[in-house]
Write an enzyme that holds these catalytic residues in place. Sequence first.
Site, PDB file in Angstrom:
ATOM      1  N   TYR A 281     -10.261   4.565 -12.524  1.00 57.42           N
ATOM      2  CA  TYR A 281     -10.254   5.114 -11.199  1.00 57.42           C
ATOM      3  C   TYR A 281     -10.330   6.878 -11.153  1.00 57.42           C
ATOM      4  O   TYR A 281     -10.451   7.218 -10.195  1.00 57.42           O
ATOM      5  CB  TYR A 281      -8.853   4.902 -10.316  1.00 57.42           C
ATOM      6  CG  TYR A 281      -8.685   3.532 -10.101  1.00 57.42           C
ATOM      7  CD1 TYR A 281      -9.693   2.598  -9.498  1.00 57.42           C
ATOM      8  CD2 TYR A 281      -7.464   2.660 -10.490  1.00 57.42           C
ATOM      9  CE1 TYR A 281      -9.381   1.274  -9.385  1.00 57.42           C
ATOM     10  CE2 TYR A 281      -7.026   1.458 -10.253  1.00 57.42           C
ATOM     11  CZ  TYR A 281      -8.134   0.537  -9.644  1.00 57.42           C
ATOM     12  OH  TYR A 281      -7.937  -0.468  -9.348  1.00 57.42           O
TER      13      TYR A 281
ATOM     14  N   ARG B 263       3.464  -1.054  -6.009  1.00 53.53           N
ATOM     15  CA  ARG B 263       3.557   0.237  -6.670  1.00 53.53           C
ATOM     16  C   ARG B 263       4.739   1.076  -6.289  1.00 53.53           C
ATOM     17  O   ARG B 263       5.478   1.709  -7.304  1.00 53.53           O
ATOM     18  CB  ARG B 263       2.241   0.923  -6.346  1.00 53.53           C
ATOM     19  CG  ARG B 263       2.061   2.270  -7.054  1.00 53.53           C
ATOM     20  CD  ARG B 263       0.963   3.344  -6.297  1.00 53.53           C
ATOM     21  NE  ARG B 263      -0.263   2.323  -5.852  1.00 53.53           N
ATOM     22  CZ  ARG B 263      -1.270   2.216  -6.733  1.00 53.53           C
ATOM     23  NH1 ARG B 263      -1.445   2.853  -7.819  1.00 53.53           N
ATOM     24  NH2 ARG B 263      -2.443   1.404  -6.075  1.00 53.53           N
TER      25      ARG B 263
ATOM     26  N   CYS C  51     -12.887   3.535 -28.768  1.00 56.73           N
ATOM     27  CA  CYS C  51     -14.234   3.959 -29.101  1.00 56.73           C
ATOM     28  C   CYS C  51     -15.053   3.749 -27.942  1.00 56.73           C
ATOM     29  O   CYS C  51     -16.240   3.188 -27.569  1.00 56.73           O
ATOM     30  CB  CYS C  51     -14.925   2.965 -30.309  1.00 56.73           C
ATOM     31  SG  CYS C  51     -16.318   3.614 -30.823  1.00 56.73           S
TER      32      CYS C  51
ATOM     33  N   GLY D 270       0.758  -1.110  -0.007  1.00 58.13           N
ATOM     34  CA  GLY D 270      -0.091   0.032  -0.066  1.00 58.13           C
ATOM     35  C   GLY D 270       0.740   1.073   0.004  1.00 58.13           C
ATOM     36  O   GLY D 270       0.323   2.420  -0.188  1.00 58.13           O
TER      37      GLY D 270
END
Length: 429
Positions: free
Chosen positions: A324, A285, A351, A240
């Site tokens: 998000y 991350r 599209c 996190g």
Amino acid sequence: MDFDIKTNEKGNLSIGGADAIELTEQYNTPLYVIDEMKIRDNYRRVYEAFSSQYDKFKIFYACKANTNLSVMRILEQEGSSIDAVSPGEIYTALLAGFESERVLFTGNNATDEELKFAVDSGVIINLDSISALKRLSKLTDPEEVKISFRVNPKVGAGHHEHCITGGDLSKFGVMEEEAADVYKLAQDLGFAPIGIHTHIGSGILDPEPFMLAVETLMDVAGRVKDEAGVKFEFIDFGGGLGIPYTPDEKKLDLKTFSKEIVGLFKDKLNEYNMGNPTMFIEPGRYIVGDASVLLTKVNTIKQSYRKFAGVDTGFNTLLRPSMYGSYHHIVVANKPAAENTQKIDIAGNICESGDLFARDRPMPEIEEGDTLAIFNAGAYAFSMSSEYNSRPKTMEILVNDGESEIVRERGTFADVLTNQNVPVRLLKK
């Protein structure tokens, strides 16, 4: 601004010592550019920050962020272990050279087949339900498998509601109040649990919710130790750790963060007389997020009811802004130092009306033929990409000290059709 925007003598964006424009000329666009040393530096910074406070410490890279085999190899060389959430990630980790004991499988609503795959692979299995525990007991000799449990504390945090993985709305883990009974049940079934785990969310830049999660999990672990007699080999606080996406966000103060987290961890170990279990965290991350840049070419400048810069890729390549509402910083790679003169929408080629990388984004003058660099594209970018609109997946290259190598070939139309079969009867005119 905390973004590491480097330019070279030509005035072009430099990524890992390589000229971004020269890379697009060599490999075409869209193109993911992965900076090897950025990954290594990020990993080392996390490891040093925590291990300097507590020597029994391990990083389990949350590979769902980016499972490119070259990224995995870099982290294997650095000494990382792997947090895997699927059999495919277990397979990838083992293929990348990680020993099975360096892989922790945390499944969610795992099938019997997935649990059996984890057993056969010899990895540590982190269970998140009583159902999975009971089914696992029927699939293997409980004495032959190492298990732990994911506990869901009433604490959640993250940059978006879909990224909050703790609290009473979360589907993950066993409730904290039932944890001791779950460990007792595991023992009754013949298991000897060795760990406990939690994960409250992702994209966290404030240490406060993480501290609360650590305190809660340690209190739960203390009760489990006292009531079920479990001696923990490891305590895993999940991942996190966030990175700054917007120019006004500050980087996580890792030294202060780790000192506070480890200090609380040690205090709780002493409070509950829990010895010295290994401390795990699972950054994904933080290690790879800012290590990749997506390069995309501007092919259309359009003045409609709004002004658009249209590029040659879309949310099939980078989903986060559409999924998000995430901000990704964007610069013009052939003039990254140019001053902003306008607000403009950066639109993809899919599209769908929601295919936008930015809305009303302050940008310099943009011309057709310019290359845009979309930052922080290393985590949950390629791993969430698709072949929507029958567009092949993009190429990934690895740069190191100015040299570049292809680490994933560009997809083809044939790839889009892979594994399809047309019944013979449909081929008849």
